[in-house]
Write a protein that holds these residues in place. Structure first.
Motif, short mmCIF file in Angstrom:
data_model
loop_
_atom_site.label_atom_id
_atom_site.label_comp_id
_atom_site.label_asym_id
_atom_site.label_seq_id
_atom_site.Cartn_x
_atom_site.Cartn_y
_atom_site.Cartn_z
N ALA A 83 0.83 -1.21 0.00
CA ALA A 83 0.00 0.00 0.00
C ALA A 83 0.86 1.25 0.00
N GLN A 84 1.95 1.24 0.77
CA GLN A 84 2.81 2.43 0.89
C GLN A 84 3.52 2.74 -0.43
N ASN A 117 -0.31 7.41 2.08
CA ASN A 117 -1.56 7.77 2.75
C ASN A 117 -2.61 8.34 1.80
N TRP A 166 -9.16 3.88 2.90
CA TRP A 166 -8.87 2.75 3.79
C TRP A 166 -9.14 1.42 3.10
N LYS A 200 -6.26 0.54 0.91
CA LYS A 200 -5.09 0.13 1.70
C LYS A 200 -5.21 -1.34 2.10
N ASP A 230 -2.98 -4.70 1.26
CA ASP A 230 -2.40 -5.53 2.32
C ASP A 230 -2.73 -7.01 2.10
#
Length: 242
Positions: free
Chosen positions: A145-146, A151, A155, A158, A162
């Protein structure tokens, strides 16, 4: 074989070497941070880690460099994030230098170099059972995700990244690609915070704002998070006192 054995060996070795090489720089940041933050430059916070044998997330203490001061108003209440995030803190976040102490977490085995980022305990309690499968592995200093947006994404996106990282199989090649992409992101200083916000919005706040959770459920989930943190603190105190 890599995910079960070599990944942990590699994580330990690389984090140990990184701490040795970067220790002078880290010392400078600690001294500078003590002056800029007018106090303790290290930020310690409980975060959910890899699930134990009972399928329960093990809470550990994450180490980072403090990026926000403890400045308060005349009533003793903390000022807004925007005010407390000073120039030094913005520098740490934009360069990801605030993450350096987390190398200690990797040495201890709390974290890995690559894996789902450890979120807040109050984020964890709002996750669905499917989303909490991200805790089947050690959380990471960086993750899919990063390197895909940091950011600057929802959500749900993200968590999707993951789970994709875990479900597609953890390999050395995939971890190496994520590390390289993360380095590029850091140098580009891209996607550090959500647009218009000094810090990322908590999962529960996001769900409440979007009408995806009722206010009473929101309140109960936050109480649950507080209970988990208090239980962690109580158990640690018992261990210290013998």
């Amino acid at each position: 074989m890599y995910a079960k054995f070599f990944k942990r060996v590699l994580d330990f070795t690389l984090s140990f070497v990184a701490l040795l090489v970067l220790s002078p720089f880290l010392l400078i940041l600690l001294i500078t941070g003590a002056a800029a933050m007018k106090g303790n430059p290290v930020f310690v916070q409980p975060r959910p880690g890899k699930k134990d044998r009972n399928g329960k997330e093990r809470i550990f203490y994450l180490f980072k460099l403090r990026t926000m001061s403890n400045a308060k108003d005349k009533n003793g209440k903390l000022l807004s994030d925007e005010v407390r995030l000073n120039a030094y803190g913005r520098f740490l976040r934009s360069t990801s230098a605030d993450e350096l102490p987390s190398l200690i977490n990797i040495l201890k085995g709390d974290m890995a170099i690559v894996g789902p980022r450890p979120q807040l305990v109050r984020d964890m309690v709002f996750m669905t059972p499917e989303q909490r499968k991200r805790h089947n592995v050690r959380p990471g200093l960086t993750g899919l995700a990063q390197c895909s947006g940091r950011n600057h994404m929802t959500w749900e996106k993200k968590f999707a990244y993951d789970l994709q990282y875990i479900n597609e199989g953890i390999t050395f090649r995939k971890d190496a690609e994520i590390i390289l992409k993360t380095i590029v992101k850091v140098f580009q200083r891209d996607g550090i915070t959500e647009e218009g916000k000094a810090t990322a919005e908590d999962l529960g706040d996001y769900l409440l704002r979007e009408g995806k959770v009722e206010k009473d459920v929101y309140a109960e989930k936050n109480r649950e998070a507080e209970r988990l943190i208090q239980e962690k603190t109580k158990n640690d105190l018992k261990g210290t006192l013998g």
